[in-house]
Write a protein that holds these residues in place. Structure first.
Motif, PDB file in Angstrom:
ATOM      1  N   GLN A  71      -2.306   4.446 -18.277  1.00 53.90           N
ATOM      2  CA  GLN A  71      -3.640   4.923 -17.952  1.00 53.90           C
ATOM      3  C   GLN A  71      -4.395   5.091 -19.262  1.00 53.90           C
ATOM      4  O   GLN A  71      -3.780   5.160 -20.329  1.00 53.90           O
ATOM      5  CB  GLN A  71      -3.537   6.295 -17.275  1.00 53.90           C
ATOM      6  N   LEU A 102       0.283 -16.052 -12.196  1.00 58.31           N
ATOM      7  CA  LEU A 102       1.116 -16.308 -11.018  1.00 58.31           C
ATOM      8  C   LEU A 102       2.181 -17.361 -11.320  1.00 58.31           C
ATOM      9  O   LEU A 102       3.269 -17.317 -10.773  1.00 58.31           O
ATOM     10  CB  LEU A 102       0.247 -16.824  -9.871  1.00 58.31           C
ATOM     11  N   GLN A 142       2.352 -14.632  -0.256  1.00 55.42           N
ATOM     12  CA  GLN A 142       2.399 -14.973  -1.677  1.00 55.42           C
ATOM     13  C   GLN A 142       1.568 -16.235  -1.888  1.00 55.42           C
ATOM     14  O   GLN A 142       1.670 -17.182  -1.111  1.00 55.42           O
ATOM     15  CB  GLN A 142       3.880 -15.226  -2.038  1.00 55.42           C
ATOM     16  N   ARG A 159       4.210  -7.835  -0.130  1.00 55.80           N
ATOM     17  CA  ARG A 159       5.015  -6.920   0.698  1.00 55.80           C
ATOM     18  C   ARG A 159       4.174  -6.384   1.857  1.00 55.80           C
ATOM     19  O   ARG A 159       3.026  -6.803   2.032  1.00 55.80           O
ATOM     20  CB  ARG A 159       5.493  -5.742  -0.154  1.00 55.80           C
ATOM     21  N   ARG A 163       0.992  -0.920  -3.511  1.00 53.64           N
ATOM     22  CA  ARG A 163       1.423  -0.053  -4.611  1.00 53.64           C
ATOM     23  C   ARG A 163       0.259   0.850  -5.056  1.00 53.64           C
ATOM     24  O   ARG A 163       0.464   1.882  -5.675  1.00 53.64           O
ATOM     25  CB  ARG A 163       1.847  -0.961  -5.780  1.00 53.64           C
ATOM     26  N   GLU A 189      -8.958  -2.074  -6.855  1.00 55.84           N
ATOM     27  CA  GLU A 189     -10.282  -1.815  -7.453  1.00 55.84           C
ATOM     28  C   GLU A 189     -11.098  -3.100  -7.519  1.00 55.84           C
ATOM     29  O   GLU A 189     -12.293  -3.098  -7.257  1.00 55.84           O
ATOM     30  CB  GLU A 189     -10.105  -1.251  -8.869  1.00 55.84           C
ATOM     31  N   ARG A 246      -0.964 -10.798 -16.102  1.00 54.41           N
ATOM     32  CA  ARG A 246       0.167 -11.687 -15.821  1.00 54.41           C
ATOM     33  C   ARG A 246      -0.330 -12.873 -14.985  1.00 54.41           C
ATOM     34  O   ARG A 246      -1.231 -12.722 -14.172  1.00 54.41           O
ATOM     35  CB  ARG A 246       1.198 -10.883 -15.016  1.00 54.41           C
ATOM     36  N   HIS A 258      -0.992  -9.774  -0.496  1.00 58.43           N
ATOM     37  CA  HIS A 258       0.073  -8.963  -1.090  1.00 58.43           C
ATOM     38  C   HIS A 258       1.439  -9.407  -0.582  1.00 58.43           C
ATOM     39  O   HIS A 258       1.607  -9.670   0.604  1.00 58.43           O
ATOM     40  CB  HIS A 258      -0.173  -7.483  -0.779  1.00 58.43           C
ATOM     41  N   ALA A 264      -5.688  -4.587  -8.339  1.00 54.46           N
ATOM     42  CA  ALA A 264      -6.062  -5.462  -7.221  1.00 54.46           C
ATOM     43  C   ALA A 264      -6.989  -4.714  -6.261  1.00 54.46           C
ATOM     44  O   ALA A 264      -8.000  -5.263  -5.811  1.00 54.46           O
ATOM     45  CB  ALA A 264      -4.813  -5.950  -6.501  1.00 54.46           C
ATOM     46  N   GLY A 324      -2.275  -9.477  -5.365  1.00 52.96           N
ATOM     47  CA  GLY A 324      -1.758  -8.247  -5.966  1.00 52.96           C
ATOM     48  C   GLY A 324      -1.890  -7.073  -5.018  1.00 52.96           C
ATOM     49  O   GLY A 324      -2.665  -7.136  -4.051  1.00 52.96           O
ATOM     50  N   ILE A 345      -1.918  -9.180 -10.679  1.00 45.73           N
ATOM     51  CA  ILE A 345      -0.513  -8.886 -10.356  1.00 45.73           C
ATOM     52  C   ILE A 345       0.191  -8.172 -11.516  1.00 45.73           C
ATOM     53  O   ILE A 345       1.381  -8.343 -11.730  1.00 45.73           O
ATOM     54  CB  ILE A 345       0.245 -10.166  -9.950  1.00 45.73           C
TER      55      ILE A 345
HETATM   56  P1  NAP Z   1       0.908  -2.955 -11.095  1.00 44.79           P
HETATM   57  O1  NAP Z   1       0.702  -1.540 -10.727  1.00 44.79           O
HETATM   58  O2  NAP Z   1       2.125  -3.363 -11.817  1.00 44.79           O
HETATM   59  O3  NAP Z   1       0.818  -3.776  -9.729  1.00 44.79           O
HETATM   60  C1  NAP Z   1       1.048  -5.150  -9.716  1.00 44.79           C
HETATM   61  C2  NAP Z   1       0.957  -5.644  -8.266  1.00 44.79           C
HETATM   62  O4  NAP Z   1       1.113  -7.054  -8.280  1.00 44.79           O
HETATM   63  C3  NAP Z   1       2.052  -5.071  -7.381  1.00 44.79           C
HETATM   64  O5  NAP Z   1       1.537  -4.795  -6.113  1.00 44.79           O
HETATM   65  C4  NAP Z   1       3.084  -6.195  -7.340  1.00 44.79           C
HETATM   66  O6  NAP Z   1       3.759  -6.296  -6.116  1.00 44.79           O
HETATM   67  C5  NAP Z   1       2.211  -7.423  -7.469  1.00 44.79           C
HETATM   68  N1  NAP Z   1       2.917  -8.509  -8.152  1.00 44.79           N
HETATM   69  C6  NAP Z   1       3.595  -8.484  -9.326  1.00 44.79           C
HETATM   70  N2  NAP Z   1       4.071  -9.698  -9.650  1.00 44.79           N
HETATM   71  C7  NAP Z   1       3.695 -10.515  -8.625  1.00 44.79           C
HETATM   72  C8  NAP Z   1       3.885 -11.886  -8.372  1.00 44.79           C
HETATM   73  N3  NAP Z   1       4.550 -12.689  -9.225  1.00 44.79           N
HETATM   74  N4  NAP Z   1       3.350 -12.394  -7.245  1.00 44.79           N
HETATM   75  C9  NAP Z   1       2.664 -11.604  -6.386  1.00 44.79           C
HETATM   76  N5  NAP Z   1       2.436 -10.299  -6.577  1.00 44.79           N
HETATM   77  C10 NAP Z   1       2.951  -9.767  -7.690  1.00 44.79           C
HETATM   78  O7  NAP Z   1      -0.302  -3.555 -11.967  1.00 44.79           O
HETATM   79  P2  NAP Z   1      -1.859  -3.136 -12.035  1.00 44.79           P
HETATM   80  O8  NAP Z   1      -2.427  -2.959 -10.685  1.00 44.79           O
HETATM   81  O9  NAP Z   1      -2.493  -4.121 -12.949  1.00 44.79           O
HETATM   82  O10 NAP Z   1      -1.822  -1.756 -12.783  1.00 44.79           O
HETATM   83  C11 NAP Z   1      -1.208  -1.649 -14.087  1.00 44.79           C
HETATM   84  C12 NAP Z   1      -1.194  -0.187 -14.478  1.00 44.79           C
HETATM   85  O11 NAP Z   1      -2.528   0.260 -14.699  1.00 44.79           O
HETATM   86  C13 NAP Z   1      -0.619   0.713 -13.387  1.00 44.79           C
HETATM   87  O12 NAP Z   1       0.112   1.748 -13.979  1.00 44.79           O
HETATM   88  C14 NAP Z   1      -1.839   1.227 -12.681  1.00 44.79           C
HETATM   89  O13 NAP Z   1      -1.654   2.472 -12.030  1.00 44.79           O
HETATM   90  C15 NAP Z   1      -2.827   1.339 -13.842  1.00 44.79           C
HETATM   91  N6  NAP Z   1      -4.217   1.224 -13.346  1.00 44.79           N
HETATM   92  C16 NAP Z   1      -4.811   2.384 -12.984  1.00 44.79           C
HETATM   93  C17 NAP Z   1      -6.082   2.350 -12.503  1.00 44.79           C
HETATM   94  C18 NAP Z   1      -6.715   3.646 -12.109  1.00 44.79           C
HETATM   95  O14 NAP Z   1      -6.094   4.691 -12.297  1.00 44.79           O
HETATM   96  N7  NAP Z   1      -7.895   3.665 -11.554  1.00 44.79           N
HETATM   97  C19 NAP Z   1      -6.788   1.142 -12.356  1.00 44.79           C
HETATM   98  C20 NAP Z   1      -6.134  -0.023 -12.717  1.00 44.79           C
HETATM   99  C21 NAP Z   1      -4.835   0.023 -13.209  1.00 44.79           C
HETATM  100  P3  NAP Z   1       4.876  -5.208  -5.678  1.00 44.79           P
HETATM  101  O15 NAP Z   1       4.118  -4.008  -5.272  1.00 44.79           O
HETATM  102  O16 NAP Z   1       5.573  -5.903  -4.565  1.00 44.79           O
HETATM  103  O17 NAP Z   1       5.738  -5.017  -6.883  1.00 44.79           O
END
Ligand code: NAP
Length: 309
Positions: A286, A119, A203, A177, A181, A159, A117, A175, A157, A152, A239
């Motif tokens: 996942q 910003l 932000q 907040r 997460r 990792e 996604r 971040h 973020a 993020g 993000i």
């Molecule tokens: P995510 O879990 O959706 O986290 C997105 C983060 O970005 C959140 O902290 C969110 O803030 C923040 N965010 C979203 N929109 C934003 C904006 N417009 N401006 C600023 N911050 C924003 O995404 P992800 O980290 O890419 O992970 C995606 C999925 O893959 C998840 O289910 C994750 O568990 C999985 N994943 C797993 C692993 C692993 O198991 N090792 C590794 C990578 C990804 P808020 O918290 O405030 O909403």
């Protein structure tokens, strides 16, 4: 010569698509997998996968995906590179438009995944590739001994911040907040790493730079609204992701965020069409769940074909 009608056409070559391809090829269904660019999907930009069972100590994302591909080759999965532009229901089969040409298939499995996604802040687009990046694994090494920021608070973020400390002298995790997460094991590693500083309630609201690249980012405090500038050479945006299903908007039921809606057996709103992996509306994204989805979609496609006969 009569036109080939595939039993199954899979759109996308990530973990879900390759698993579906493994199952349908092994079941001797005439399967074609269409991939836009690089096989392996988002896992290709992951340095180390630690939570996919069977690989104690972890495995590099590209290595894992290479194994998936080799496994599919054993069963003769056919692969074609091209961009899918449309999908149409013809009743007893589906027509898939790939790079301006039609391919016919009785069943279709959509596994197009998701992409990072944006910003959506001023300067982001112009500075992409010149300091702004969506992939730490790909671009982290360009920032040796420099200061970078990552936006993020999720697993990605966390990792990526940890990965960036291999190169950068300082990594700010920005971040919005006051709580992350990301899972607790990753949070613990962030806290333990001296190069990482978390900027809470912040932000990124602007990126600043010139032709030579990114110079600074503007941060806005999400509580007080105060703005400040932070000098960084790199900004990594992590993000979350957005589903790659735009080309299906007129033909399949999607949720408001654009994810493909399915039932528990991965059936979409179009007969004979299934969706699996990150493109599907579901609770947990996942590799393990993408693999599970791919298997379910493949078995359901096989069952659909048997019921048709
Ligand atoms: P995510 O879990 O959706 O986290 C997105 C983060 O970005 C959140 O902290 C969110 O803030 C923040 N965010 C979203 N929109 C934003 C904006 N417009 N401006 C600023 N911050 C924003 O995404 P992800 O980290 O890419 O992970 C995606 C999925 O893959 C998840 O289910 C994750 O568990 C999985 N994943 C797993 C692993 C692993 O198991 N090792 C590794 C990578 C990804 P808020 O918290 O405030 O909403």
């Amino acid at each position: 010569m009569s036109e080939t009608i595939y039993d199954t056409l899979i759109i996308g070559g990530g973990p879900a698509g390759l698993t579906a391809g493994l199952y349908t090829s092994r079941a001797k269904l005439n399967t074609l997998l269409v991939e836009r660019m690089i096989m392996g999907g988002q896992v290709m930009t992951t340095t180390k996968v630690e939570n996919y069972p069977g690989f104690p100590g972890g495995i590099d994302g590209p290595d894992l995906m290479m194994r998936f591909q080799e496994h599919c080759q054993e069963f003769g999965l056919q692969v074609q590179y091209g961009e899918v532009e449309g999908l149409e229901d013809l009743g007893d089969m589906r027509r898939v438009r790939v790079d301006g040409k039609d391919i016919l298939a009785r069943t279709v499995i959509i596994t197009t995944g998701a992409e990072p996604r944006k910003l959506g802040v001023p300067g982001e687009q112009e500075l992409t590739g010149r300091g702004v990046s969506y992939c730490a694994t790909c671009d982290g090494a360009f920032f040796r001994n420099q200061t970078v920021a990552i936006a993020g608070g999720g697993d990605t973020a966390a990792e990526e911040a940890l990965f960036l400390t291999r190169f950068a002298s300082k990594v700010y995790l920005v971040h919005r907040r006051d709580q992350l997460r990301a899972t607790s094991i990753l949070q613990e590693r962030l806290r333990e790493n001296e190069k990482i500083e978390i900027l809470w309630n912040s932000q990124v609201t602007r990126t600043e730079g010139d032709a030579s690249g990114l110079k600074a980012i503007e941060l806005t405090d999400t509580v007080s609204g105060e703005k400040r500038s932070l000098d960084v050479a790199g900004l990594f945006v992590a993000i979350g992701v957005t589903p790659k299903a735009h080309f299906l908007a007129d033909v399949l039921r999607l949720d408001p965020e654009g994810y493909v809606l399915t039932d528990a057996e991965c059936r979409t709103s179009m007969t004979g069409v299934f969706a699996a992996g990150d493109v599907r509306k579901k609770i947990l994204k996942q590799i393990a769940t993408a693999v599970g989805d791919g298997a379910v979609a493949a078995i359901m496609a096989e069952k659909f074909l048997m019921d048709q006969e």
